[in-house]
Design a protein around this motif. Structure first.
Motif, PDB file in Angstrom:
ATOM      1  N   ASP A 180       0.744  -1.165  -0.114  1.00 13.37           N
ATOM      2  CA  ASP A 180       0.125   0.010   0.059  1.00 13.37           C
ATOM      3  C   ASP A 180       1.098   1.307   0.216  1.00 13.37           C
ATOM      4  O   ASP A 180       0.652   2.189  -0.626  1.00 13.37           O
ATOM      5  N   VAL A 181       1.905   1.262   0.691  1.00 10.34           N
ATOM      6  CA  VAL A 181       2.733   2.470   0.940  1.00 10.34           C
ATOM      7  C   VAL A 181       3.652   2.647  -0.498  1.00 10.34           C
ATOM      8  O   VAL A 181       3.730   3.589  -0.814  1.00 10.34           O
ATOM      9  N   LEU A 182       3.899   1.471  -1.084  1.00 11.84           N
ATOM     10  CA  LEU A 182       4.748   1.660  -2.295  1.00 11.84           C
ATOM     11  C   LEU A 182       3.617   2.194  -3.518  1.00 11.84           C
ATOM     12  O   LEU A 182       4.110   3.151  -4.143  1.00 11.84           O
ATOM     13  N   ARG A 183       2.346   1.794  -3.420  1.00  9.34           N
ATOM     14  CA  ARG A 183       1.560   2.402  -4.463  1.00  9.34           C
ATOM     15  C   ARG A 183       1.232   3.742  -4.105  1.00  9.34           C
ATOM     16  O   ARG A 183       1.329   4.776  -5.003  1.00  9.34           O
ATOM     17  N   TYR A 184       1.032   4.140  -3.007  1.00  8.48           N
ATOM     18  CA  TYR A 184       0.958   5.717  -2.357  1.00  8.48           C
ATOM     19  C   TYR A 184       2.250   6.423  -2.892  1.00  8.48           C
ATOM     20  O   TYR A 184       1.987   7.555  -3.686  1.00  8.48           O
ATOM     21  N   ALA A 185       3.175   5.864  -2.796  1.00  3.22           N
ATOM     22  CA  ALA A 185       4.513   6.468  -3.208  1.00  3.22           C
ATOM     23  C   ALA A 185       4.652   6.810  -4.578  1.00  3.22           C
ATOM     24  O   ALA A 185       5.222   7.940  -5.142  1.00  3.22           O
ATOM     25  N   GLN A 186       4.237   5.955  -5.356  1.00  2.04           N
ATOM     26  CA  GLN A 186       4.472   5.967  -7.010  1.00  2.04           C
ATOM     27  C   GLN A 186       3.310   6.827  -7.459  1.00  2.04           C
ATOM     28  O   GLN A 186       3.682   7.877  -8.259  1.00  2.04           O
ATOM     29  N   ILE A 244      15.038   5.716  -6.965  1.00  2.00           N
ATOM     30  CA  ILE A 244      13.571   6.617  -6.807  1.00  2.00           C
ATOM     31  C   ILE A 244      12.783   6.403  -8.125  1.00  2.00           C
ATOM     32  O   ILE A 244      11.847   5.905  -8.381  1.00  2.00           O
ATOM     33  N   VAL A 245      13.637   6.449  -9.269  1.00  8.01           N
ATOM     34  CA  VAL A 245      12.960   6.000 -10.572  1.00  8.01           C
ATOM     35  C   VAL A 245      12.587   4.736 -10.795  1.00  8.01           C
ATOM     36  O   VAL A 245      11.643   4.308 -10.990  1.00  8.01           O
ATOM     37  N   GLY A 246      13.609   3.601 -10.043  1.00  7.95           N
ATOM     38  CA  GLY A 246      12.985   2.410 -10.061  1.00  7.95           C
ATOM     39  C   GLY A 246      11.846   2.270  -9.081  1.00  7.95           C
ATOM     40  O   GLY A 246      11.129   1.295  -9.243  1.00  7.95           O
ATOM     41  N   LEU A 247      11.834   2.775  -7.993  1.00 12.81           N
ATOM     42  CA  LEU A 247      10.544   2.736  -7.018  1.00 12.81           C
ATOM     43  C   LEU A 247       9.520   3.013  -7.899  1.00 12.81           C
ATOM     44  O   LEU A 247       8.239   2.642  -7.912  1.00 12.81           O
ATOM     45  N   LYS A 248       9.527   4.287  -8.481  1.00 13.11           N
ATOM     46  CA  LYS A 248       8.406   4.848  -9.309  1.00 13.11           C
ATOM     47  C   LYS A 248       7.810   3.948 -10.330  1.00 13.11           C
ATOM     48  O   LYS A 248       6.560   3.948 -10.527  1.00 13.11           O
ATOM     49  N   ASN A 249       8.805   3.237 -10.949  1.00 13.97           N
ATOM     50  CA  ASN A 249       8.393   2.525 -12.156  1.00 13.97           C
ATOM     51  C   ASN A 249       8.143   1.191 -11.684  1.00 13.97           C
ATOM     52  O   ASN A 249       7.762   0.181 -12.565  1.00 13.97           O
ATOM     53  N   ASN A 250       8.484   0.869 -10.493  1.00 17.94           N
ATOM     54  CA  ASN A 250       8.133  -0.720 -10.066  1.00 17.94           C
ATOM     55  C   ASN A 250       8.948  -1.442 -10.704  1.00 17.94           C
ATOM     56  O   ASN A 250       8.792  -2.877 -10.880  1.00 17.94           O
ATOM     57  N   SER A 251      10.361  -1.039 -10.820  1.00 16.27           N
ATOM     58  CA  SER A 251      11.230  -1.977 -11.509  1.00 16.27           C
ATOM     59  C   SER A 251      12.488  -2.401 -10.619  1.00 16.27           C
ATOM     60  O   SER A 251      13.322  -3.011 -10.976  1.00 16.27           O
ATOM     61  N   LEU A 252      12.330  -2.116  -9.354  1.00 18.68           N
ATOM     62  CA  LEU A 252      13.470  -2.434  -8.517  1.00 18.68           C
ATOM     63  C   LEU A 252      13.400  -4.039  -8.260  1.00 18.68           C
ATOM     64  O   LEU A 252      12.220  -4.736  -8.394  1.00 18.68           O
ATOM     65  N   GLN A 286      10.850   4.625   2.969  1.00 17.23           N
ATOM     66  CA  GLN A 286      10.594   5.442   4.498  1.00 17.23           C
ATOM     67  C   GLN A 286      11.030   6.615   4.109  1.00 17.23           C
ATOM     68  O   GLN A 286      10.301   7.917   4.641  1.00 17.23           O
ATOM     69  N   ARG A 287      12.430   6.800   3.910  1.00 15.18           N
ATOM     70  CA  ARG A 287      13.103   8.165   3.402  1.00 15.18           C
ATOM     71  C   ARG A 287      12.250   9.006   2.492  1.00 15.18           C
ATOM     72  O   ARG A 287      11.975  10.214   2.647  1.00 15.18           O
ATOM     73  N   LEU A 288      11.599   8.052   1.325  1.00 12.79           N
ATOM     74  CA  LEU A 288      10.838   8.919   0.348  1.00 12.79           C
ATOM     75  C   LEU A 288       9.612   9.726   1.043  1.00 12.79           C
ATOM     76  O   LEU A 288       9.201  10.651   0.869  1.00 12.79           O
ATOM     77  N   LEU A 289       8.731   8.702   1.733  1.00 11.18           N
ATOM     78  CA  LEU A 289       7.778   9.339   2.549  1.00 11.18           C
ATOM     79  C   LEU A 289       8.160  10.444   3.598  1.00 11.18           C
ATOM     80  O   LEU A 289       7.352  11.380   3.433  1.00 11.18           O
ATOM     81  N   ARG A 290       9.245  10.428   4.342  1.00 12.48           N
ATOM     82  CA  ARG A 290       9.397  11.739   5.089  1.00 12.48           C
ATOM     83  C   ARG A 290       9.654  12.794   4.061  1.00 12.48           C
ATOM     84  O   ARG A 290       9.416  14.014   4.702  1.00 12.48           O
ATOM     85  N   THR A 309       8.751  -8.993   5.171  1.00 10.30           N
ATOM     86  CA  THR A 309       8.555  -7.496   4.811  1.00 10.30           C
ATOM     87  C   THR A 309       7.811  -6.812   5.934  1.00 10.30           C
ATOM     88  O   THR A 309       6.885  -7.281   6.805  1.00 10.30           O
ATOM     89  N   PRO A 310       8.253  -5.465   6.169  1.00 10.13           N
ATOM     90  CA  PRO A 310       7.815  -4.863   7.257  1.00 10.13           C
ATOM     91  C   PRO A 310       6.534  -3.962   6.880  1.00 10.13           C
ATOM     92  O   PRO A 310       6.115  -4.096   5.903  1.00 10.13           O
ATOM     93  N   ARG A 311       5.954  -3.489   8.041  1.00  8.39           N
ATOM     94  CA  ARG A 311       4.710  -2.880   7.812  1.00  8.39           C
ATOM     95  C   ARG A 311       5.058  -1.245   8.225  1.00  8.39           C
ATOM     96  O   ARG A 311       6.075  -1.071   8.978  1.00  8.39           O
ATOM     97  N   PHE A 312       4.273  -0.422   7.640  1.00 13.73           N
ATOM     98  CA  PHE A 312       4.567   1.394   8.063  1.00 13.73           C
ATOM     99  C   PHE A 312       3.486   1.306   9.033  1.00 13.73           C
ATOM    100  O   PHE A 312       2.333   1.518   8.842  1.00 13.73           O
TER     101      PHE A 312
END
Length: 126
Positions: free
Chosen positions: A14-20, A45-53, A62-66, A83-86
């Motif tokens: 959920d957090v990944l989707r939100y960040a994207q 961050i580009v990899g995270l955005k494109n879901n290619s990590l 978490q750093r991005l969310l902050r 996998t952790p939770r936020f």
């Protein structure tokens, strides 16, 4: 740290989707300067955005969310989970997150209907 309220936690996905979605909200060409300003690794961050990590990156997320003024803590529930939770600080922050994610998922912006892109009222001229 105290006793965490586990009902204030959300899964990594959920957090990944939100960040994207939030990254997609940046104006075209602004991602590089955003990363520079917040000292985030642009390529990751580009990899995270494109879901290619290649693997999950909870600390990066978490750093991005902050950097987006969304403060969370990482917790492992159960403690041996991979996998952790936020964890959000309070129900208000969690509620805001959930409402925004729901709007992002539905494609409906959380803005009142202005009627016109420029905000001007419709003309009643013949």
């Amino acid at each position: 740290m105290g006793f965490p309220d586990l009902q204030l936690s959300v899964p990594y996905a959920d957090v990944l989707r939100y960040a994207q979605f939030r990254l997609l909200m940046l104006a075209k060409g602004e991602l590089k300067s955003f990363c520079d300003q917040h000292e985030l690794p642009y390529t990751s961050i580009v990899g995270l955005k494109n879901n290619s990590l290649k693997r999950e990156e909870p600390r990066l997320l978490q750093r991005l969310l902050r950097s987006l003024a969304v403060n969370t803590e990482l917790i492992r529930i159960p403690p041996n989970s991979v996998t952790p939770r936020f964890l959000f600080a309070n129900s208000e922050a969690l509620s805001t997150f959930q409402k925004q994610l729901k709007c992002f998922d539905s494609g409906t912006p959380p803005l009142p209907d202005a009627g016109h892109a420029d905000g001007a009222p419709a003309s009643s001229a013949p």
